[in-house]
Design a protein around this motif. Sequence first.
Motif, PDB file in Angstrom:
ATOM      1  N   ILE A  11       0.839  -1.208   0.000  1.00  0.00           N
ATOM      2  CA  ILE A  11       0.000   0.000   0.000  1.00  0.00           C
ATOM      3  C   ILE A  11       0.867   1.248   0.000  1.00  0.00           C
ATOM      4  CG2 ILE A  11      -1.621   1.355   1.390  1.00  0.00           C
ATOM      5  CD1 ILE A  11      -2.866  -1.317   2.277  1.00  0.00           C
ATOM      6  N   ILE A  12       1.914   1.246   0.812  1.00  0.00           N
ATOM      7  CA  ILE A  12       2.818   2.393   0.872  1.00  0.00           C
ATOM      8  C   ILE A  12       3.493   2.618  -0.481  1.00  0.00           C
ATOM      9  CG2 ILE A  12       4.953   3.276   1.909  1.00  0.00           C
ATOM     10  CD1 ILE A  12       4.112   1.772   4.494  1.00  0.00           C
ATOM     11  N   GLU A  13       3.937   1.540  -1.108  1.00  0.00           N
ATOM     12  CA  GLU A  13       4.572   1.652  -2.428  1.00  0.00           C
ATOM     13  C   GLU A  13       3.592   2.183  -3.468  1.00  0.00           C
ATOM     14  OE1 GLU A  13       6.038  -2.238  -3.260  1.00  0.00           O
ATOM     15  OE2 GLU A  13       7.576  -2.165  -1.693  1.00  0.00           O
ATOM     16  N   ASN A  14       2.359   1.698  -3.433  1.00  0.00           N
ATOM     17  CA  ASN A  14       1.345   2.159  -4.393  1.00  0.00           C
ATOM     18  C   ASN A  14       1.025   3.620  -4.191  1.00  0.00           C
ATOM     19  OD1 ASN A  14       1.161  -0.358  -5.586  1.00  0.00           O
ATOM     20  ND2 ASN A  14      -0.574  -1.008  -4.302  1.00  0.00           N
ATOM     21  N   GLN A  15       0.942   4.045  -2.921  1.00  0.00           N
ATOM     22  CA  GLN A  15       0.663   5.451  -2.629  1.00  0.00           C
ATOM     23  C   GLN A  15       1.794   6.330  -3.156  1.00  0.00           C
ATOM     24  OE1 GLN A  15      -1.896   7.022  -1.296  1.00  0.00           O
ATOM     25  NE2 GLN A  15      -3.166   5.314  -0.661  1.00  0.00           N
ATOM     26  N   GLY A  16       3.041   5.850  -3.000  1.00  0.00           N
ATOM     27  CA  GLY A  16       4.189   6.616  -3.476  1.00  0.00           C
ATOM     28  C   GLY A  16       4.175   6.807  -4.978  1.00  0.00           C
ATOM     29  N   GLU A  17       3.696   5.798  -5.679  1.00  0.00           N
ATOM     30  CA  GLU A  17       3.624   5.893  -7.151  1.00  0.00           C
ATOM     31  C   GLU A  17       2.541   6.859  -7.589  1.00  0.00           C
ATOM     32  OE1 GLU A  17       2.926   1.919  -8.387  1.00  0.00           O
ATOM     33  OE2 GLU A  17       4.952   1.209  -7.886  1.00  0.00           O
ATOM     34  N   LYS A  18       1.451   6.959  -6.795  1.00  0.00           N
ATOM     35  CA  LYS A  18       0.315   7.819  -7.171  1.00  0.00           C
ATOM     36  C   LYS A  18       0.591   9.282  -6.872  1.00  0.00           C
ATOM     37  CE  LYS A  18      -3.028   4.119  -6.305  1.00  0.00           C
ATOM     38  NZ  LYS A  18      -4.061   3.607  -5.375  1.00  0.00           N
ATOM     39  N   GLN A  19       1.429   9.542  -5.854  1.00  0.00           N
ATOM     40  CA  GLN A  19       1.648  10.934  -5.441  1.00  0.00           C
ATOM     41  C   GLN A  19       2.655  11.648  -6.331  1.00  0.00           C
ATOM     42  OE1 GLN A  19       2.661  10.690  -1.276  1.00  0.00           O
ATOM     43  NE2 GLN A  19       0.590  10.097  -0.684  1.00  0.00           N
TER      44      GLN A  19
END
Length: 236
Positions: A228-236
């Motif tokens: 989840i943290i990795e996915n959030q980083g890609e979206k931001q």
Amino acid sequence: MAEKNITLDGRLSCAASFVREGSVVADIGTDHAYIPIYLITHGISKFAIASDINKGPLQRAVKNAEEYGVGDKMCFTLADGLDGIGLEEHGVGDIVICGMGGELISQIIDASEYTRRSGIRLILQPMSCAAELREYLASNGFNIIKEKLCTAAGKIYTCILAEYDGVVREFNEIELMLGSHNIDAKEELFNRFASSFARKLEVKIAGLERGGHDSEKEREILADLKKIIENQGEKQ
């Protein structure tokens, strides 16, 4: 209207932002009464109940309300929880409970039937045990309408807006830990917020394994959390 302006920190400001315009508000555990004073001086609320279990904070609340010129638009009640503070008499629509542990907030909500009335909004800011509060709300028919991250004194907190609709819900471990709305919102604070939980899990896993205990469940949660943290980083 008061001549002075009151300023809220990020935590209290976040909670105040959930209060509906024109609503009569009850601030439980009011301490200095900063939230109701802010709401009244900014024309958001027309009247407020400030309640606290201790005399000292309530006396500070009275003094502050007078200082900001809103003493006539507030009532002050020494009480434990929600009972006997005049919720129905004053037509309270929004109930604010900030600065307590999530388990205590759950107990306060559970002890009052008023919290289950149609249209009553709960604005909750747990200082700890947010997962336990989310679990209580979900399993007791309260819908978490919105949740937002905020900061105060260098720490990240979450504010929860909930309303009773009688529907029992279930959240997984990650949703209870972080809040499903926080996961979906893609806020700037989210990765810092989630990473703090990842570090705690890593410490817990290390402790379990040192003691010869199984850590498979914790490792699975940690792996999901890191995704989840990795996915959030890609979206931001």
